[in-house]
Design an enzyme around this catalytic site. Structure first.
Site, PDB file in Angstrom:
ATOM      1  N   ARG A   1      35.429  41.450  36.634  1.00 58.39           N
ATOM      2  CA  ARG A   1      35.714  40.211  37.370  1.00 58.39           C
ATOM      3  C   ARG A   1      35.282  40.339  38.837  1.00 58.39           C
ATOM      4  O   ARG A   1      34.788  39.385  39.426  1.00 58.39           O
ATOM      5  CB  ARG A   1      37.218  39.898  37.292  1.00 58.39           C
ATOM      6  CG  ARG A   1      37.592  38.577  37.910  1.00 58.39           C
ATOM      7  CD  ARG A   1      39.029  38.203  37.632  1.00 58.39           C
ATOM      8  NE  ARG A   1      39.969  38.843  38.533  1.00 58.39           N
ATOM      9  CZ  ARG A   1      41.299  38.704  38.472  1.00 58.39           C
ATOM     10  NH1 ARG A   1      41.843  37.964  37.528  1.00 58.39           N
ATOM     11  NH2 ARG A   1      42.077  39.293  39.331  1.00 58.39           N
TER      12      ARG A   1
ATOM     13  N   LYS B   1      46.346  35.836  32.843  1.00 53.34           N
ATOM     14  CA  LYS B   1      47.260  34.742  33.188  1.00 53.34           C
ATOM     15  C   LYS B   1      46.515  33.488  33.643  1.00 53.34           C
ATOM     16  O   LYS B   1      46.789  32.389  33.176  1.00 53.34           O
ATOM     17  CB  LYS B   1      48.243  35.187  34.293  1.00 53.34           C
ATOM     18  CG  LYS B   1      49.073  36.417  33.923  1.00 53.34           C
ATOM     19  CD  LYS B   1      50.099  36.755  34.992  1.00 53.34           C
ATOM     20  CE  LYS B   1      49.519  37.212  36.320  1.00 53.34           C
ATOM     21  NZ  LYS B   1      48.809  38.508  36.277  1.00 53.34           N
TER      22      LYS B   1
ATOM     23  N   ARG C   1      36.473  38.817  45.099  1.00 53.33           N
ATOM     24  CA  ARG C   1      37.767  39.340  45.557  1.00 53.33           C
ATOM     25  C   ARG C   1      37.650  40.822  45.876  1.00 53.33           C
ATOM     26  O   ARG C   1      37.332  41.612  45.004  1.00 53.33           O
ATOM     27  CB  ARG C   1      38.836  39.116  44.473  1.00 53.33           C
ATOM     28  CG  ARG C   1      39.289  37.696  44.361  1.00 53.33           C
ATOM     29  CD  ARG C   1      40.313  37.520  43.248  1.00 53.33           C
ATOM     30  NE  ARG C   1      41.481  38.390  43.374  1.00 53.33           N
ATOM     31  CZ  ARG C   1      42.563  38.287  42.598  1.00 53.33           C
ATOM     32  NH1 ARG C   1      42.621  37.358  41.662  1.00 53.33           N
ATOM     33  NH2 ARG C   1      43.573  39.107  42.778  1.00 53.33           N
TER      34      ARG C   1
HETATM   35  O1  C5P Z   1      48.337  36.831  41.234  1.00 50.75           O
HETATM   36  P1  C5P Z   1      47.104  37.428  41.845  1.00 50.75           P
HETATM   37  O2  C5P Z   1      46.644  38.679  41.156  1.00 50.75           O
HETATM   38  O3  C5P Z   1      46.015  36.456  42.044  1.00 50.75           O
HETATM   39  O4  C5P Z   1      47.569  37.878  43.299  1.00 50.75           O
HETATM   40  C1  C5P Z   1      46.660  38.508  44.176  1.00 50.75           C
HETATM   41  C2  C5P Z   1      47.425  39.257  45.237  1.00 50.75           C
HETATM   42  O5  C5P Z   1      48.255  38.351  45.985  1.00 50.75           O
HETATM   43  C3  C5P Z   1      48.407  40.296  44.726  1.00 50.75           C
HETATM   44  O6  C5P Z   1      47.760  41.525  44.404  1.00 50.75           O
HETATM   45  C4  C5P Z   1      49.332  40.438  45.921  1.00 50.75           C
HETATM   46  O7  C5P Z   1      48.721  41.177  46.955  1.00 50.75           O
HETATM   47  C5  C5P Z   1      49.448  38.997  46.383  1.00 50.75           C
HETATM   48  N1  C5P Z   1      50.614  38.326  45.778  1.00 50.75           N
HETATM   49  C6  C5P Z   1      51.882  38.656  46.217  1.00 50.75           C
HETATM   50  N2  C5P Z   1      52.990  38.069  45.682  1.00 50.75           N
HETATM   51  C7  C5P Z   1      52.867  37.177  44.690  1.00 50.75           C
HETATM   52  C8  C5P Z   1      51.590  36.809  44.208  1.00 50.75           C
HETATM   53  C9  C5P Z   1      50.463  37.433  44.761  1.00 50.75           C
HETATM   54  O8  C5P Z   1      52.017  39.483  47.124  1.00 50.75           O
HETATM   55  N3  C5P Z   1      53.971  36.611  44.162  1.00 50.75           N
HETATM   56 MG    MG Z   2      45.397  35.335  38.516  1.00 48.15          MG
END
Ligand code: C5P
Ligand code: MG
Length: 192
Positions: free
Chosen positions: A128, A14, A134
């Protein structure tokens, strides 16, 4: 306006694709994960709250996430449209997004899901994790939990928009440019 939800499991590409879409379509990219990581990096109260969930691969409570998303949208009213990346992740978040856009006399244009099999996701995220810094990318059990949470809490969001005829799936396997072309084929018809 084009209001796009870029959807799919963690590691489906994404963020990578959003960066390319921003260049082509001039939309504002809003990644709730990036917003959380920014807050965490600055040790803000929001960041500290989010961190306790993120480091376990759990979801931050809807009210917190929706409030943060709303602030970001309201701070950027004069854009051509938005790419929502990593949001909505639950049905209540989807309902909140629909309400927020309706307040602006607008709506979600389309949800596009990047379809990638679990084993490929785990492989990509572990790679990654070597450079992303992360914590939630470097531990296989946290990664698997994120995928499980996606299946139980997030995948119903696809069905929610599919029921309104707004959701499509795109093959998320291939080169970055191949996948980008598949996305553009879905987005070009939205432009008027
Ligand atoms: O979208 P991304 O993978 O970067 O999000 C990282 C973390 O942020 C998710 O695994 C979750 O813990 C938190 N998150 C969430 N709610 C969202 C977006 C991200 O809790 N809408
Ligand atoms: Mg992302």
């Amino acid at each position: 306006m084009i209001n796009l939800i870029l959807f799919g499991p963690p590691g489906s590409g994404k963020g990578t694709q959003a960066a390319k879409l921003v260049e082509k379509y001039g939309l504002l990219h809003i990644s709730t994960g990036d917003l959380f990581r920014y807050e965490m990096g600055n040790d803000t109260p929001l960041g500290l709250e989010a961190k306790s969930y993120i480091e376990k691969g759990e979801l931050v409570p809807d009210s917190v996430t929706v409030g943060m998303l709303r602030n970001k949208v309201e701070a950027n009213p004069d854009v051509e449209g938005y790419i929502f990346d990593g949001f909505p992740r639950t049905i209540p978040q989807a309902e909140a997004l629909d309400r927020l856009l309706a307040e602006k006399n607008d709506a979600v244009s389309k949800l596009i899901m990047l379809d990638v099999a679990d084993n490929e996701l785990v492989k990509r995220l572990l790679v990654r994790g070597k450079t992303s810094g992360r914590k939630d990318d470097s531990d296989e059990s946290i990664i698997r939990n994120r995928i499980e949470v996606y299946k139980s809490e997030t995948s119903p969001v696809f069905d929610y928009y599919a029921a309104k005829g707004q959701a499509v799936k795109v093959d998320g396997i291939g080169s970055i440019d191949e996948i980008f072309s598949r996305l553009c084929a879905e987005i070009d018809p939205l432009q008027s």
